[in-house]
Design a protein around this motif. Structure first.
Motif, PDB file in Angstrom:
ATOM      1  N   THR A  97     -44.813  18.674  65.926  1.00  0.00           N
ATOM      2  CA  THR A  97     -43.434  18.620  65.470  1.00  0.00           C
ATOM      3  C   THR A  97     -43.349  18.969  64.005  1.00  0.00           C
ATOM      4  OG1 THR A  97     -43.621  16.294  64.853  1.00  0.00           O
ATOM      5  CG2 THR A  97     -42.966  16.782  67.121  1.00  0.00           C
ATOM      6  N   ALA A  98     -42.129  19.318  63.569  1.00  0.00           N
ATOM      7  CA  ALA A  98     -41.922  19.690  62.181  1.00  0.00           C
ATOM      8  C   ALA A  98     -42.245  18.543  61.246  1.00  0.00           C
ATOM      9  CB  ALA A  98     -40.461  20.146  61.978  1.00  0.00           C
ATOM     10  N   LEU A 103     -42.039  25.532  59.413  1.00  0.00           N
ATOM     11  CA  LEU A 103     -40.839  25.198  60.189  1.00  0.00           C
ATOM     12  C   LEU A 103     -40.178  26.478  60.704  1.00  0.00           C
ATOM     13  CD1 LEU A 103     -39.014  22.868  61.122  1.00  0.00           C
ATOM     14  CD2 LEU A 103     -37.731  23.125  58.988  1.00  0.00           C
ATOM     15  N   ALA A 104     -40.148  27.515  59.876  1.00  0.00           N
ATOM     16  CA  ALA A 104     -39.575  28.789  60.313  1.00  0.00           C
ATOM     17  C   ALA A 104     -40.400  29.402  61.437  1.00  0.00           C
ATOM     18  CB  ALA A 104     -39.484  29.757  59.133  1.00  0.00           C
ATOM     19  N   GLU A 145     -31.745  18.212  52.404  1.00  0.00           N
ATOM     20  CA  GLU A 145     -31.712  19.653  52.697  1.00  0.00           C
ATOM     21  C   GLU A 145     -32.719  20.015  53.781  1.00  0.00           C
ATOM     22  OE1 GLU A 145     -30.263  21.560  48.426  1.00  0.00           O
ATOM     23  OE2 GLU A 145     -32.373  21.011  48.700  1.00  0.00           O
ATOM     24  N   LEU A 146     -33.889  19.400  53.738  1.00  0.00           N
ATOM     25  CA  LEU A 146     -34.890  19.671  54.771  1.00  0.00           C
ATOM     26  C   LEU A 146     -34.420  19.157  56.132  1.00  0.00           C
ATOM     27  CD1 LEU A 146     -38.192  18.846  52.854  1.00  0.00           C
ATOM     28  CD2 LEU A 146     -37.301  21.107  53.450  1.00  0.00           C
ATOM     29  N   VAL A 151     -30.653  31.893  57.811  1.00  0.00           N
ATOM     30  CA  VAL A 151     -29.921  31.995  56.552  1.00  0.00           C
ATOM     31  C   VAL A 151     -30.270  30.832  55.627  1.00  0.00           C
ATOM     32  CG1 VAL A 151     -27.618  31.798  55.522  1.00  0.00           C
ATOM     33  CG2 VAL A 151     -28.012  33.393  57.408  1.00  0.00           C
ATOM     34  N   GLU A 152     -30.272  29.618  56.156  1.00  0.00           N
ATOM     35  CA  GLU A 152     -30.548  28.456  55.306  1.00  0.00           C
ATOM     36  C   GLU A 152     -32.008  28.446  54.846  1.00  0.00           C
ATOM     37  OE1 GLU A 152     -29.361  25.205  53.055  1.00  0.00           O
ATOM     38  OE2 GLU A 152     -28.254  26.795  54.087  1.00  0.00           O
ATOM     39  N   PHE A 153     -32.911  28.866  55.707  1.00  0.00           N
ATOM     40  CA  PHE A 153     -34.313  28.973  55.313  1.00  0.00           C
ATOM     41  C   PHE A 153     -34.470  29.937  54.144  1.00  0.00           C
ATOM     42  CE2 PHE A 153     -38.133  31.663  55.722  1.00  0.00           C
ATOM     43  CZ  PHE A 153     -39.097  30.731  55.365  1.00  0.00           C
TER      44      PHE A 153
END
Length: 217
Positions: free
Chosen positions: A2-3, A66-67, A141-142, A155-157
Motif C-alpha cells: 500500500t501507499a 505512489l504515481a 496534501e499527501l 495533475v496533482e502529482f
C-alpha cells in the motif's frame, strides 16, 4: 504494497544500497570519496546537505512510488520511475557518506548549515532553518493525493512534484558552491541541473493536462 508503506520501503532500499557499497572494503572509493579525506563535521555544508537532501529526496521517492501505483498515464509513469530510481540511488550515496563519516543520518535544525555558513550570498535561509524544508508536501496534501485517481491524480502529482523540485534547488545549488567534499559538491550540482530540467518537462506535462502550477516555494 500500500501507499502508506512507501516511506518504509524507500528507507529499506536506501539502507540496502548503503550496505552493498560498504561490503568488502573500499567503501570510500565506492561512494566517490578520496581515500584519507578528513570527515566533515555534523554542521558542515557537506554533512548538512547529505542529511537534509536525503530527507527531501525520500518524500520525492514516496510520491513517485505512489504515481507508479496509481497513475495509468504512460508519460507520468515513466517520469515517476525515473525520479524514484535516481533519487533512491542518490539517497543511498548520501546516507553512505554519513555512515562513513560516523555521523547520524538525521538530527540538527534543517538547513541551519546554510544559514550559519559564511558567504551565503544573501539568501534568507535563517527564516526556514529548523522548519519544514521548502517544497515539501504536507501530510494533508499527501492524503489528498492518495484520494485522487485518473487525470486528477496526474495533475496533482505534477503540481506537488514541481514544487518539490523547486524547493530543493537552493539547497543543491548552495552545496554545489560551498561543500568542501568534492563528491558532495558534484552530486549537489548534478541534482540542481537535473531537477531544473525535470521541472521544465513537468510544467509542459502539466499544461497539456489542463493543470496550473502551485506557487513556487
Amino acid at each position: 504494497m500500500t501507499a502508506a508503506r512507501s516511506p518504509l520501503r524507500v528507507l529499506l532500499l536506501a539502507v540496502i544500497a548503503v550496505g552493498l557499497v560498504l561490503i568488502g572494503g573500499g567503501a570510500a572509493v565506492a561512494l566517490g570519496l578520496g581515500r584519507g579525506e578528513p570527515a566533515p563535521t555534523a554542521d558542515s555544508a557537506a554533512a548538512g546537505f547529505a542529511r537534509d537532501m536525503s530527507r527531501h529526496h525520500l518524500q520525492g521517492v514516496e510520491m513517485a512510488n505512489l504515481a507508479l501505483e496509481r497513475s495509468t498515464d504512460p508519460e507520468v509513469r515513466q517520469l515517476a520511475f525515473d525520479i524514484a530510481e535516481t533519487q533512491q540511488n542518490q539517497v543511498g550515496r548520501m546516507q553512505g557518506w554519513l555512515a562513513l563519516w560516523g555521523l547520524p543520518p538525521t538530527g540538527g535544525d534543517t538547513m541551519a548549515w546554510m544559514a550559519s555558513a559564511e558567504g551565503h550570498g544573501g539568501h534568507d535561509t535563517a527564516a526556514v532553518a529548523g522548519g519544514p524544508m521548502p517544497g515539501m508536501a504536507t501530510e494533508a496534501e499527501l492524503a489528498q493525493l492518495r484520494a485522487l485517481s485518473g487525470t486528477e491524480f496526474d495533475v496533482e502529482f505534477l503540481r506537488l512534484m514541481i514544487r518539490h523540485h523547486q524547493g530543493g534547488f537552493e539547497m543543491a545549488q548552495y552545496a554545489a558552491e560551498h561543500a568542501a567534499v568534492p563528491a558532495v559538491a558534484g552530486l549537489a550540482g548534478t541534482i540542481a541541473e537535473t531537477q531544473t530540467a525535470e521541472v521544465t518537462t513537468m510544467e509542459r506535462m502539466l499544461t497539456s493536462r489542463g493543470g496550473t502550477p502551485l506557487p513556487a516555494p
